[in-house]
Design a protein around this motif. Structure first.
Motif, PDB file in Angstrom:
ATOM      1  N   THR A 436       0.846  -1.190   0.000  1.00 44.72           N
ATOM      2  CA  THR A 436       0.000   0.000   0.000  1.00 44.72           C
ATOM      3  C   THR A 436       0.880   1.238   0.000  1.00 44.72           C
ATOM      4  O   THR A 436       2.002   1.217   0.469  1.00 44.72           O
ATOM      5  CB  THR A 436      -0.910   0.034   1.231  1.00 44.72           C
ATOM      6  N   VAL A 437       0.325   2.290  -0.546  1.00 35.55           N
ATOM      7  CA  VAL A 437       1.133   3.490  -0.709  1.00 35.55           C
ATOM      8  C   VAL A 437       0.885   4.488   0.408  1.00 35.55           C
ATOM      9  O   VAL A 437      -0.174   4.609   0.924  1.00 35.55           O
ATOM     10  CB  VAL A 437       0.809   4.175  -2.039  1.00 35.55           C
TER      11      VAL A 437
ATOM     12  N   TYR B  13      -8.389  -3.471   0.439  1.00 40.10           N
ATOM     13  CA  TYR B  13      -7.507  -3.002   1.522  1.00 40.10           C
ATOM     14  C   TYR B  13      -8.010  -3.695   2.773  1.00 40.10           C
ATOM     15  O   TYR B  13      -9.047  -3.320   3.300  1.00 40.10           O
ATOM     16  CB  TYR B  13      -7.610  -1.490   1.697  1.00 40.10           C
ATOM     17  N   LEU B  16     -11.806  -4.306   3.297  1.00 41.39           N
ATOM     18  CA  LEU B  16     -12.562  -3.399   2.426  1.00 41.39           C
ATOM     19  C   LEU B  16     -12.275  -3.688   0.959  1.00 41.39           C
ATOM     20  O   LEU B  16     -11.125  -3.647   0.512  1.00 41.39           O
ATOM     21  CB  LEU B  16     -12.180  -1.956   2.744  1.00 41.39           C
ATOM     22  N   ALA B  18     -12.219  -2.307  -2.302  1.00 44.31           N
ATOM     23  CA  ALA B  18     -12.251  -0.974  -2.911  1.00 44.31           C
ATOM     24  C   ALA B  18     -12.659  -1.048  -4.372  1.00 44.31           C
ATOM     25  O   ALA B  18     -13.336  -0.167  -4.879  1.00 44.31           O
ATOM     26  CB  ALA B  18     -10.892  -0.307  -2.772  1.00 44.31           C
ATOM     27  N   PRO B  37     -18.495   9.063  -7.131  1.00 49.23           N
ATOM     28  CA  PRO B  37     -18.265   9.896  -5.947  1.00 49.23           C
ATOM     29  C   PRO B  37     -16.973   9.498  -5.226  1.00 49.23           C
ATOM     30  O   PRO B  37     -16.344   8.496  -5.582  1.00 49.23           O
ATOM     31  CB  PRO B  37     -19.491   9.588  -5.082  1.00 49.23           C
ATOM     32  N   ASN B  38     -16.593  10.274  -4.246  1.00 49.02           N
ATOM     33  CA  ASN B  38     -15.396   9.933  -3.461  1.00 49.02           C
ATOM     34  C   ASN B  38     -15.550   8.550  -2.842  1.00 49.02           C
ATOM     35  O   ASN B  38     -16.614   8.203  -2.358  1.00 49.02           O
ATOM     36  CB  ASN B  38     -15.182  10.958  -2.347  1.00 49.02           C
ATOM     37  N   GLY B  39     -14.490   7.787  -2.902  1.00 49.55           N
ATOM     38  CA  GLY B  39     -14.523   6.449  -2.310  1.00 49.55           C
ATOM     39  C   GLY B  39     -15.058   5.388  -3.256  1.00 49.55           C
ATOM     40  O   GLY B  39     -15.201   4.232  -2.884  1.00 49.55           O
ATOM     41  N   ALA B  40     -15.324   5.750  -4.511  1.00 49.37           N
ATOM     42  CA  ALA B  40     -15.894   4.786  -5.450  1.00 49.37           C
ATOM     43  C   ALA B  40     -14.881   3.720  -5.851  1.00 49.37           C
ATOM     44  O   ALA B  40     -15.255   2.620  -6.252  1.00 49.37           O
ATOM     45  CB  ALA B  40     -16.391   5.520  -6.690  1.00 49.37           C
ATOM     46  N   GLY B  41     -13.603   4.058  -5.767  1.00 52.20           N
ATOM     47  CA  GLY B  41     -12.574   3.104  -6.176  1.00 52.20           C
ATOM     48  C   GLY B  41     -11.843   3.538  -7.431  1.00 52.20           C
ATOM     49  O   GLY B  41     -11.091   2.765  -8.034  1.00 52.20           O
ATOM     50  N   LYS B  42     -11.994   4.798  -7.800  1.00 49.81           N
ATOM     51  CA  LYS B  42     -11.352   5.298  -9.021  1.00 49.81           C
ATOM     52  C   LYS B  42      -9.825   5.312  -8.876  1.00 49.81           C
ATOM     53  O   LYS B  42      -9.096   4.788  -9.730  1.00 49.81           O
ATOM     54  CB  LYS B  42     -11.830   6.733  -9.327  1.00 49.81           C
ATOM     55  N   SER B  43      -9.340   5.909  -7.781  1.00 50.51           N
ATOM     56  CA  SER B  43      -7.888   5.997  -7.603  1.00 50.51           C
ATOM     57  C   SER B  43      -7.270   4.618  -7.457  1.00 50.51           C
ATOM     58  O   SER B  43      -6.170   4.357  -7.959  1.00 50.51           O
ATOM     59  CB  SER B  43      -7.561   6.830  -6.363  1.00 50.51           C
ATOM     60  N   THR B  44      -7.980   3.735  -6.786  1.00 56.30           N
ATOM     61  CA  THR B  44      -7.459   2.380  -6.618  1.00 56.30           C
ATOM     62  C   THR B  44      -7.288   1.712  -7.984  1.00 56.30           C
ATOM     63  O   THR B  44      -6.283   1.036  -8.236  1.00 56.30           O
ATOM     64  CB  THR B  44      -8.413   1.564  -5.728  1.00 56.30           C
ATOM     65  N   GLN B  81      -3.941  12.066  -7.970  1.00 58.95           N
ATOM     66  CA  GLN B  81      -4.985  12.920  -7.411  1.00 58.95           C
ATOM     67  C   GLN B  81      -4.400  13.957  -6.448  1.00 58.95           C
ATOM     68  O   GLN B  81      -4.710  15.141  -6.527  1.00 58.95           O
ATOM     69  CB  GLN B  81      -6.000  12.038  -6.674  1.00 58.95           C
TER      70      GLN B  81
END
Ligand code: ADP
Ligand code: MG
Lengths: 437, 296
Positions: A436-437, B13, B16, B18, B37-44, B81
């Motif tokens: 994890t980062v 994670y 969770l 993600a 929305p925030n927390g959707a898993g886009k960055s992951t 981000q």
């Protein structure tokens, strides 16, 4: 991409951070100067003369000339004395050492081909370093005697005729050699006699004779004043300037500043997102870690070098620059390993910094960054072996003033290298595996 | 050719999840918007695409390669981000350092750094430290760093978060230009207007799952509900029943044929002070798909 570029970027960042730069260079310099000035009371900045008791058992013109030569030396205070009284005063540390000029000294001293009379030298064991220096001065004084012999060539004559006699009476069958040898010694005697006459006529000043031959036979006399070699008294006797103790300490403060700065810098890369960029570049994680390690290594070497330059400017004189370089290298490897381990002990900059400085303070106190190990209470001296700083300071001091041999340096070097390699292993394996980062 | 392939990606994670079974592809030269929305898993998802995370299940491919391997990453440019810059270094130093991490050097390095500075509109601030930049300038530099090694795929993770309108416009225009030049782009955002404006297709993501993927028009056709009418009413005849509740002289309601409805009400004698008809948009698509608003 070279690891060097990664390292240079880190050094640039480190020195643009005023706080980090202060802990790496400003603070250590201040500590070095401050403790160095405090040290002046303990060991005088300028070393006093050696008080040498001289016992002249020969009482000849040559022994007088020898003593006179010693007196001319600014580093020695010659005090005529009786043997027993002299030994006593050295034992009581009133004199640095004693020198016995044996009976018969005048007969052969200065003739390089004769067996040299044994000069006995007894030193205060805690000042054996000065003993080596005194031996050098004795050589010098003997050198003057050789010159003295040439100023009085007739002194050679008895020796030449003795040598000729010895040759003639030797049971060699080689008649030719006897004849040639005899003729040689005859002409040598003749030459010396006429040279002597010529010299008197010309009125040459005998004191202007250059001397270059150094030869003496010095025997150590055991002065049984027992001093524990690990005592502070015994150790500090080798100190030559007040900076000798404070600068190795200051170097280590700078080293600690570097590792604090660098261990937090890995966390900073994480929190500032630049680690994401580094990891998404073609660089491997090992590569990134090596960059950090190299940057920290260079910072440590830089800190030690800067301290050294300031120390040199103030009059500190390392006994061996090679050994100092080796000690610095081992120190850098050791603390790079510690830095990498500290850097995995927290995830945020503040976390790592907090953990880092606590570990640093403990290592610093135990290792002698505040109070030199030799002045610590016995218990703490024992505990200090667990602090890598102790070994680093010891090796740096070994190169600056303790005059350590390579074999004496082997132990601290080994300990530092092992700590460094283990630390590198722990740090990188955890950092590389962190997904994890 | 598929430049990006994500196939049944799962990423957790701890407990969770993600990202939960996401699949999509981006053909060369296309721009895909990942909207959620925030927390959707886009960055992951993006982190899996740059090899920062190893997928728990499924696989990701960029230019046919696994981004876990260094060589694959050469063709990827990412603007994370969170701003990912060395604040104590100058803009120039940041660009040339990151260019070196991709193996650039010499004249090519100088050319690309110059190009990137121009792209970010930072030529006159190149020698200033990043910590003296405004938020918009940092954002622009963050994108420029992603482009300095001339990647063939650009991953933009919410590139306009916290940006003033002027910088946002600059960013939009420059991304549109990159798109025209044929760069393949993955653009994540939680602003639907951005997604609608820039992207050829849009993937709607929520709670780790991909709910729909299509062009804006098709999404609205399939999932968009009725139009919305928002009106300020001046007066209403007493016998007329309005299709919604009147609150402080304002009324808002949904209907399939808004123009006919307005004509009908007008004929009944309803007087409008102002009238607004909103067609169905991504917002309403998202509302339809999740039952929630995008900006919760
Ligand atoms: N490093 C992490 N450790 C634990 N949970 C995380 C981590 N990163 C993200 N998450 C969680 O994973 C989910 C998806 O996050 P993310 O991919 O960042 O969403 P988005 O980019 O769409 O806002 C969120 O619930 C977030 O809290
Ligand atoms: Mg995100």
């Amino acid at each position: 991409m070279h690891v060097v570029h990664l390292a240079l970027k880190d050094l640039k960042l480190l020195f643009r951070n005023r706080m980090a730069a202060f802990f790496i260079l400003g603070f250590p310099v201040m500590m070095g100067l401050f403790f160095g000035m405090m040290m002046s009371g303990m060991s005088s900045g300028k070393r006093g003369k050696m008080e040498i008791a001289v016992i002249d058992q020969d009482n000849s013109r040559i022994s007088a000339r020898f003593i006179e030569a010693l007196r001319k030396n600014e580093n020695i205070n010659v005090i005529a004395d009786e043997l027993e009284h002299a030994k006593e005063s050295v034992r009581k540390a009133q004199r640095t050492g004693l020198l016995v000029i044996p009976n018969g000294f005048g007969e052969t001293a200065g003739f390089m081909w004769e067996l040299q009379p044994e000069i006995e030298l007894g030193m205060d064991p805690s000042r054996s370093a000065e003993g080596a220096m005194l031996q050098g001065f004795i050589m010098q004084a003997t050198g003057e005697l050789i010159g003295e012999r040439f100023n009085h060539p007739q002194d050679f004559l008895p020796h030449i005729s003795k040598a000729k006699e010895a040759l003639m009476t030797s049971n060699t069958d080689n008649l030719l050699m006897k004849q040639v040898g005899g003729a040689f010694f005859d002409s040598l005697s003749h030459m010396i006699e006429s040279a002597d006459k010529w010299q008197r006529q010309a009125g040459t000043n005998p004191d202007n004779q250059p001397t270059s031959m150094h030869f003496a036979n010095v025997k150590s006399l055991d002065i049984s004043r027992h001093i524990d070699p690990s005592s502070a008294e015994a150790q500090t006797k080798k100190i030559r300037t007040r900076w000798d103790i404070s600068f190795p300490q200051a170097m280590l403060w700078g080293v600690l500043g570097s590792i604090a700065g660098f261990s937090a810098s890995i966390a900073r890369e994480r929190t500032s997102g630049t680690l994401v960029r580094l990891q998404s570049s073609p660089l491997s994680r090992m590569h990134i870690m090596l960059g950090k390690a190299l940057a920290c290594f260079l910072a440590v070497i830089l800190v030690i070098s800067v301290m050294l330059v300031i120390g040199l400017f103030l009059g500190m004189r390392p006994t061996s620059f090679t050994k100092l370089a080796a000690a610095s290298g081992c120190t850098a490897i050791c603390f790079v390993g510690i830095m990498l381990t500290i850097s995995v002990l927290g995830k945020t900059e503040q976390g790592v910094e907090g953990v880092g400085w606590s570990i640093n303070m403990v290592m610093a106190m135990l290792g002698g960054c505040m109070i030199p190990v030799m002045f610590m209470p016995a218990v703490f001296q024992k505990l200090s072996v667990f602090s890598p700083i102790r070994w680093s300071i010891l090796s740096i001091e070994g190169a600056i003033w303790r005059d350590f041999s390579w074999s004496e340096l082997a132990l601290p070097f080994t300990i530092m290298l092992v700590v460094g390699i283990v630390g590198f292993g722990i740090g990188t394996s955890i950092l590389v595996r962190r997904t994890t980062v | 050719m598929r430049v990006i392939t994500v196939c049944s990606l799962e990423q957790s994670y701890g407990s969770l999840k993600a990202v939960d079974g996401v699949s999509f592809e981006i053909p060369r030269g296309q721009t895909l918007g990942l909207l959620g929305p925030n927390g959707a898993g886009k960055s992951t998802t993006i982190h899996a695409l740059i090899g920062l995370l190893k997928p728990d299940r499924g696989e990701v491919r960029v230019m046919g390669g696994d981004p876990w391997h260094a060589e694959t990453r050469r063709s990827i440019g990412i603007a994370p981000q969170s701003l990912s810059l060395y604040e104590e270094l100058t803009g120039y130093e940041n660009l040339s350092f990151f260019a070196r991490t991709f193996g650039l050097s010499g004249g090519r390095l100088r050319d690309r750094v110059g190009w990137s500075l121009k792209f970010a509109g930072l030529e006159d601030r190149a020698r200033h430290r990043v910590d003296t930049y405004s938020g918009g300038m940092k954002r622009r530099l963050n994108i420029a760093v992603a482009l300095v090694h001339q990647p063939s795929v650009l991953l933009l993770d919410e590139p306009t978060v916290g940006v003033d309108p002027q910088s946002r416009n600059h960013i939009f225009e420059s991304i549109a230009e990159l798109k025209n030049e044929g760069l393949t782009i993955l653009y994540t955002t939680h602003y639907m207007e951005e997604a609608a404006r820039l992207c050829d297709r849009i993937a709607i993501m929520d709670r780790g799952k991909l709910l729909a993927l299509d062009s804006v028009a098709a999404l609205i056709r399939q999932h968009g509900c009725a139009s919305q009418i928002v009106a300020e009413i001046e007066s209403t005849p007493s016998d007329v029943q309005l299709p919604g509740q009147l609150i402080e002289g304002r009324i808002q309601f949904a209907c399939d044929r808004p123009l006919e409805e307005v004509a009908r009400l007008s004929a009944l004698g309803v007087q409008f002070q102002s009238l607004q008809i909103k067609g169905p948009d991504l917002e309403s698509v998202f509302l339809m798909l999740t039952g929630r608003s995008l900006r919760d």
